[in-house]
Design a protein around this motif. Sequence first.
Motif, short mmCIF file in Angstrom:
data_model
loop_
_atom_site.label_atom_id
_atom_site.label_comp_id
_atom_site.label_asym_id
_atom_site.label_seq_id
_atom_site.Cartn_x
_atom_site.Cartn_y
_atom_site.Cartn_z
N ASN A 274 0.85 -1.19 0.00
CA ASN A 274 0.00 0.00 0.00
C ASN A 274 0.88 1.24 0.00
N HIS A 275 1.11 1.81 -1.18
CA HIS A 275 1.95 3.01 -1.23
C HIS A 275 1.52 3.93 -2.36
N PRO A 276 1.92 5.20 -2.26
CA PRO A 276 1.63 6.18 -3.31
C PRO A 276 2.59 5.98 -4.48
N VAL A 277 2.48 6.87 -5.47
CA VAL A 277 3.47 6.86 -6.55
C VAL A 277 4.82 7.17 -5.92
N CYS A 278 5.77 6.29 -6.10
CA CYS A 278 7.07 6.48 -5.47
C CYS A 278 8.08 7.11 -6.42
N VAL A 279 7.75 7.20 -7.68
CA VAL A 279 8.59 7.87 -8.66
C VAL A 279 7.88 9.17 -8.99
N ARG A 280 8.50 10.29 -8.62
CA ARG A 280 7.86 11.59 -8.78
C ARG A 280 8.65 12.48 -9.74
N TYR B 24 7.66 -6.88 -9.26
CA TYR B 24 8.55 -6.09 -8.41
C TYR B 24 8.84 -4.72 -9.00
N SER B 25 9.18 -4.66 -10.28
CA SER B 25 9.47 -3.37 -10.91
C SER B 25 8.24 -2.48 -10.94
N THR B 26 7.11 -3.07 -11.24
CA THR B 26 5.86 -2.30 -11.26
C THR B 26 5.59 -1.68 -9.90
N SER B 27 5.75 -2.45 -8.85
CA SER B 27 5.45 -1.93 -7.51
C SER B 27 6.45 -0.88 -7.06
N ALA B 28 7.61 -0.80 -7.71
CA ALA B 28 8.58 0.26 -7.41
C ALA B 28 8.20 1.57 -8.10
N TRP B 29 7.34 1.50 -9.10
CA TRP B 29 6.98 2.69 -9.88
C TRP B 29 5.57 3.20 -9.61
N VAL B 30 4.57 2.33 -9.69
CA VAL B 30 3.18 2.78 -9.65
C VAL B 30 2.59 2.65 -8.25
N PRO B 31 1.48 3.36 -8.00
CA PRO B 31 0.82 3.20 -6.71
C PRO B 31 0.31 1.77 -6.56
N VAL B 32 0.34 1.29 -5.35
CA VAL B 32 -0.19 -0.03 -5.03
C VAL B 32 -1.18 0.14 -3.88
N GLN B 33 -2.37 -0.40 -4.08
CA GLN B 33 -3.38 -0.34 -3.04
C GLN B 33 -3.81 -1.75 -2.71
N ALA C 294 -1.65 -3.18 -8.23
CA ALA C 294 -1.09 -2.03 -8.94
C ALA C 294 -2.22 -1.19 -9.51
N VAL C 295 -2.11 0.12 -9.36
CA VAL C 295 -3.08 1.05 -9.91
C VAL C 295 -2.55 1.46 -11.28
N ILE C 296 -3.15 0.94 -12.34
CA ILE C 296 -2.68 1.21 -13.69
C ILE C 296 -3.88 1.51 -14.59
N PRO C 297 -3.66 2.14 -15.74
CA PRO C 297 -2.41 2.47 -16.40
C PRO C 297 -1.73 3.67 -15.77
N TYR C 298 -0.42 3.73 -15.96
CA TYR C 298 0.37 4.84 -15.46
C TYR C 298 1.46 5.15 -16.47
N LEU C 299 1.63 6.42 -16.79
CA LEU C 299 2.66 6.88 -17.72
C LEU C 299 3.75 7.63 -16.97
N PHE C 300 4.99 7.43 -17.41
CA PHE C 300 6.13 8.16 -16.86
C PHE C 300 6.97 8.67 -18.02
N LEU C 301 7.36 9.93 -17.94
CA LEU C 301 8.23 10.53 -18.94
C LEU C 301 9.60 10.76 -18.29
N ILE C 302 10.63 10.17 -18.88
CA ILE C 302 11.99 10.27 -18.37
C ILE C 302 12.81 11.03 -19.41
N ASP C 303 13.55 12.05 -18.97
CA ASP C 303 14.38 12.79 -19.93
C ASP C 303 15.67 12.02 -20.22
N GLY C 304 16.48 12.55 -21.11
CA GLY C 304 17.72 11.89 -21.51
C GLY C 304 18.75 11.76 -20.42
N ASN C 305 18.56 12.47 -19.31
CA ASN C 305 19.47 12.37 -18.16
C ASN C 305 18.96 11.41 -17.10
N GLY C 306 17.83 10.76 -17.36
CA GLY C 306 17.29 9.81 -16.40
C GLY C 306 16.44 10.44 -15.31
#
Length: 179
Positions: free
Chosen positions: A26-32, A128-137, A141-153
Amino acid sequence: MALLILLFPDVVTPAPDTSTCDDRMNHPVCVREGDAAADFNLRGFDNSLVRLSELKGTPVLIDFFSVDCSACRQMLPVITEFANRNGDKVRVILIAIPEPGDRGNVRLKEYFKRNPVPFTLLLDLTGYSTSAWVPVQDGEAVIPYLFLIDGNGIVRGVAGGIHKSVEAALPAISSVIAR
């Protein structure tokens, strides 16, 4: 570990954040936005390995997906259309979460055989990777979820739910892919 899927409603009202990212149930979006993107090592159907950390220098759009998620299926044409227009400027990656009981990922493979995509498709077999990125209740997993990463990560955009376009979901995308 089986990861169940929680379908994302059309309208999202954020709940108060009373949990931590260390709590896999049970966690919020951990990648902000502004964070360094969490790395992953995932394989595609062809067994090729993709590490996010090896994609520096290239903007990346990540979408989390499951066949049994109707909102995910609704977003797939939006992501596909975006990839067809911008695939030369941004690496699009769909991280698919197999359904519990889909032995050998047969249902997932059949779905993408019927619905081919012009971008990288990776499998998160353990969740495991999904739960590190998206909210879990409650373990889902609470999906769909989009993430935009720039060229510097660095994460430059985060959007959950159904959207009419990637640009509507992630307004920063035009400046990230223009660099």
